[in-house]
Design an enzyme around this catalytic site. Structure first.
Site, short mmCIF file in Angstrom:
data_model
loop_
_atom_site.label_atom_id
_atom_site.label_comp_id
_atom_site.label_asym_id
_atom_site.label_seq_id
_atom_site.Cartn_x
_atom_site.Cartn_y
_atom_site.Cartn_z
N ASP A 35 54.66 91.94 48.34
CA ASP A 35 53.57 90.85 48.68
C ASP A 35 52.76 91.33 49.91
OD1 ASP A 35 54.83 89.73 46.71
OD2 ASP A 35 55.65 87.85 47.65
N TYR A 38 50.20 93.57 49.02
CA TYR A 38 48.94 93.04 48.24
C TYR A 38 48.07 92.00 49.07
CZ TYR A 38 47.28 89.56 44.77
OH TYR A 38 46.53 89.41 43.87
N ASP A 39 48.78 91.74 49.81
CA ASP A 39 47.98 90.90 50.87
C ASP A 39 46.74 91.62 51.74
OD1 ASP A 39 49.11 88.66 49.91
OD2 ASP A 39 50.49 88.31 51.71
N LEU A 85 52.82 69.47 17.57
CA LEU A 85 53.84 69.89 16.73
C LEU A 85 54.64 68.89 16.22
CD1 LEU A 85 54.88 72.91 19.11
CD2 LEU A 85 53.88 73.14 16.80
N GLU A 116 59.96 80.77 19.89
CA GLU A 116 59.62 80.66 21.28
C GLU A 116 59.95 79.64 22.09
OE1 GLU A 116 55.24 80.18 20.80
OE2 GLU A 116 55.15 82.02 19.39
N LYS A 118 59.73 76.15 24.11
CA LYS A 118 58.58 75.27 24.04
C LYS A 118 58.65 74.91 25.66
CE LYS A 118 57.06 71.19 22.34
NZ LYS A 118 56.44 70.40 23.43
N LYS A 315 63.48 70.17 19.55
CA LYS A 315 63.65 69.51 20.77
C LYS A 315 64.96 69.54 21.22
CE LYS A 315 60.73 66.68 22.56
NZ LYS A 315 59.86 66.77 23.56
S1 IVH Z 1 52.10 76.28 19.37
C1 IVH Z 1 49.88 74.21 16.29
N1 IVH Z 1 54.08 77.09 21.09
O1 IVH Z 1 53.82 71.75 22.93
C2 IVH Z 1 50.73 74.67 17.49
N2 IVH Z 1 53.27 75.01 21.66
O2 IVH Z 1 53.92 69.19 21.01
C3 IVH Z 1 50.40 74.54 18.49
N3 IVH Z 1 53.88 74.05 23.48
O3 IVH Z 1 50.53 71.01 22.60
C4 IVH Z 1 51.15 74.83 19.70
N4 IVH Z 1 55.28 75.55 24.23
O4 IVH Z 1 51.29 72.42 24.39
C5 IVH Z 1 53.31 76.23 20.97
N5 IVH Z 1 55.50 78.19 22.72
C6 IVH Z 1 54.80 77.08 22.31
C7 IVH Z 1 54.59 75.99 23.13
C8 IVH Z 1 53.73 74.85 22.58
C9 IVH Z 1 54.72 74.40 24.60
C10 IVH Z 1 53.24 72.67 23.72
C11 IVH Z 1 51.90 72.93 23.58
C12 IVH Z 1 51.55 71.73 22.42
C13 IVH Z 1 52.98 70.91 22.32
C14 IVH Z 1 53.18 70.29 20.97
#
Ligand code: IVH
Length: 672
Positions: A35, A38-39, A85, A116, A118, A315
């Site tokens: 760091d 970099y600074d 989603l 992925e 969330k 979820k």
């Molecule tokens: S895909 C149509 N991928 O979750 C697909 N969303 O409830 C759109 N989010 O508004 C989103 N991680 O902000 C996607 N790996 C991920 C995500 C992700 C977080 C959020 C995103 C979206 C919300 C949907």
């Protein structure tokens, strides 16, 4: 006046280097400079631009904070709406989601799926035109969002210019988020300045992006991960995973721990793995997202009004819940420290019923302003016992009762003291006279890192101490099978097993023995350092304060604590009696490849157990520690490594993987 050619060249070179190091740091997570270095680059650039202001073009890394705050947020209307989603919360619902999709598609949908995390952040869309960052907008209602270009351009992980062959126009969608530890540090700074703190990283993120003044956002530790695209001109993809890989090549950080699986079972496996990993990640996630990877199939499937058919959010159970404090109980630890615990009305948090929350000490009780009868938000992170997030003042009825410090030790009814300068309360009695402390200490003595005596958990230790059978750890070695058998619910086999465990522990190392004494401030690493330095317990027992200060990493407090311990007659008697029971052997030395090294293991090991790996360290002249404390020189990181790895990197400690470790100790995987 135009800048001389040499200044211009150096300027371009510095911009290139800084962009490159941002890329290494934020996208590849493999920084090559510290760091501080970099600074220095950054300072040099700033100085150059101060002398030659005409060099400070908008793409310069120094120009991320635009000059003036904006007046108000402009609206941005997008061509491809940002959808939401659909959510599922169980395996059955996930399978139903797939069946519904198949019905709507009129064919079997087999995957592959990208999976992925969330990310619990705030979604934005970035627009790049001819490789140059031109705009960022929040999701808003999906179609119309707010222009937040001025704050988003301050985020260092977001490139202002893409690398390599960038398409004509690219819309990148993803999450802005804050790392958990950066969030904690931010809150600490805010509190220090007397400013309002944030509830969680997501709120802190949203609050930071939606600032009119970009300077405030620049001061916040924001990061970005891309998880998709909007409109793209001048480039076509067949698969979502391919598009993300391309974005990464362009220098964009893409969603961490992305994977591709072939069917629903793969999605379920990923879900379980991430749920387990959740506590070790350095950013918050609230589930996983599964998406059809094939973009042509996505077209066929299409979208409903608010969400696409081709993706789903699975979820995790919520980790925060609201419940009521029923009472507060104090318990005593092995050092005599009194810890308050709030008894809660039972509530399910993150899939586990909890009925207690730890409150660290009186100061924290006052800070949180907790009363008996209060409603509060509790959060489970890692442990089953949750933390108190906040007290809901609005739900007060006036009948809540203040929490008073205990006048007497809850275990032995001895006096309670609060040492000068300490936030904690202590039982004033010595360990041997307080059954509460003794129970905790005996369990510690038997713990894996100390004498490693299996079977002496909380319940049996309680019985043994209450019956007066164990008054010091020496008594463990004098317990007879027949005595154990007189205890209620103690079977013949169990008594035998416990006896055997005690017998096995007689052969031990000096490090374990020192640790097992439970001297305040002496953890595993210090015990190891003491072993190295003194070699025999007798020398340690007779060491003067000055002698102790000579030991590597032993400071004044630790030295004093060790000295005090061995000056106490009762302690010395216990040590003498213990020495008559155990045999301290020198560790077997096979090499000196790790001489002088203090090694920490973090993340998974694939070809050996952690205990075996630690043994190898000792056999090769090194020592081990559990945390990235002072003196740690080497970190062996495996899959799933998180906070400790980051800390090690921050401190510039050498990090290697399991393969390299085995090479150092000259051992092929699978053999130890
Ligand atoms: S895909 C149509 N991928 O979750 C697909 N969303 O409830 C759109 N989010 O508004 C989103 N991680 O902000 C996607 N790996 C991920 C995500 C992700 C977080 C959020 C995103 C979206 C919300 C949907």
């Amino acid at each position: 006046m135009s800048a001389p050619e040499s200044a211009r060249k150096r300027h371009a070179e510095l911009c290139r280097q800084i962009d490159h190091h941002n890329y290494l740091y934020y996208v590849l997570a493999r920084p090559e400079i510290s760091d501080a270095e970099y600074d220095r680059l950054f300072d040099e650039l700033r100085e150059l631009e101060r002398k030659h202001p005409e060099l400070a073009a908008p793409e310069s890394p120094t120009q991320r904070v635009g000059a003036r705050p904006i007046e108000k947020f402009e609206k941005v209307t997008r061509r491809v709406p940002m959808l939401s989603l659909d959510k599922v919360t169980s395996e059955q619902e996930l399978r139903d989601w797939l069946s519904l999709m198949e019905r709507e598609a009129g064919e079997a949908v087999r995957g592959p799926f990208t999976v992925e995390p969330k990310i619990d952040g705030d979604s934005v869309e970035l627009v790049y035109e001819k490789g140059v960052f031109t705009r960022a907008a929040t999701r808003g209602d999906g179609r119309v969002g707010e222009n937040v270009t001025h704050t988003v351009r301050t985020i260092r992980g977001i490139p202002m210019r893409l690398r390599g062959e960038s398409p004509e126009m690219l819309e990148v969608r993803g999450e802005i988020y804050m790392r958990i530890k950066d969030f904690a540090e931010l809150n600490r700074r805010l509190a220090e300045r007397g400013e309002k703190t944030f509830m969680n990283p997501r709120n802190a993120t949203s609050g930071s992006i939606r600032q009119l003044d970009p300077k405030i956002a620049a001061d916040r530790p924001l990061r970005f991960m891309a998880h998709g695209g909007g409109a793209i001109k001048g480039r076509a993809f067949k698969r979502h995973s391919e598009a993300l890989a391309f974005m990464r090549e362009l220098g964009l950080p893409i969603v961490d721990r992305l994977d591709v699986v072939k069917d629903v079972d793969g999605i379920l496996k990923y879900y379980k793995c991430m749920l387990e990993m959740r506590e070790r990640l350095d950013f918050e996630i609230d589930g996983v997202v599964a998406k059809v990877d094939d973009l042509a199939l996505r077209e066929t499937l299409g979208a409903r009004s608010r969400s696409p058919r081709w993706a789903v959010a699975y979820k995790f159970p919520a980790r925060e819940e609201v419940t009521q404090v029923v009472a507060v109980a104090w318990s005593v630890g092995r050092t005599g420290k009194l810890t308050p615990t709030a008894a809660l009305k039972p509530v399910v948090v993150g899939g586990v019923t909890v009925s207690a929350a730890t409150l660290d000490n009186l100061d924290q009780i006052r800070l949180l302003d907790v009363h008996v009868g209060d409603w509060m938000v509790v959060k489970r992170a890692g442990d089953v016992i949750p933390d108190v997030v906040t007290v809901l003042q609005d739900r007060r009825t006036g009948r809540e009762e203040a929490i008073e410090p205990p006048a007497r030790c809850p275990a032995c009814h001895g006096k309670v003291v609060k040492p000068e300068g300490e936030v904690n309360l202590y039982c004033a009695r010595p360990l041997w006279e307080c059954a509460g402390q003794l129970k905790e200490y005996i369990q510690f003595f038997c713990s894996r890192a100390a004498m490693d005596i299996e079977g002496f958990g909380e319940e049996w230790v309680k019985v043994l101490v209450d019956r007066g059978l164990v008054k010091t750890p020496v008594d463990l070695y004098r317990l007879k099978k027949e005595t154990l058998q007189t205890l209620e619910r103690m079977g013949d086999r169990l008594a035998e097993k416990m006896r055997e465990a005690v017998e096995r522990s007689r052969d031990t190392t000096l490090q374990r023995f020192i640790l097992a004494l439970g001297i305040r401030h002496v953890g595993q690493a210090t015990a190891g350092a003491l072993e190295d330095h003194f070699q025999t317990i007798e020398r340690l027992m007779d060491a003067s304060l000055e002698d102790l200060r000579q030991v590597q990493d032993v400071g004044p407090t630790v030295a004093q604590s060790i000295h005090d311990y061995f000056r106490d007659a009762a302690n010395r008697r216990v040590v003498r009696d213990l020495l008559a029971e155990v045999r301290i052997k020198k560790p077997e030395v096979k090499g000196a490849a790790l001489a002088g090294q203090v090694v920490v293991f973090t993340g998974g090991l694939t070809s050996m157990t952690r205990e075996d790996a630690k043994k190898l360290v000792v056999e090769h002249g090194g020592r081990t520690a559990d945390g990235i404390g002072r003196g740690v020189t080497l970190v062996v990181a495996g899959p799933g490594a998180g906070g400790k790895l980051d800390k090690a990197r921050e401190r510039g400690i050498r990090v290697i993987d399991q393969g390299e470790f085995l090479k150092i100790v000259g051992s092929a995987p699978g053999h130890s």
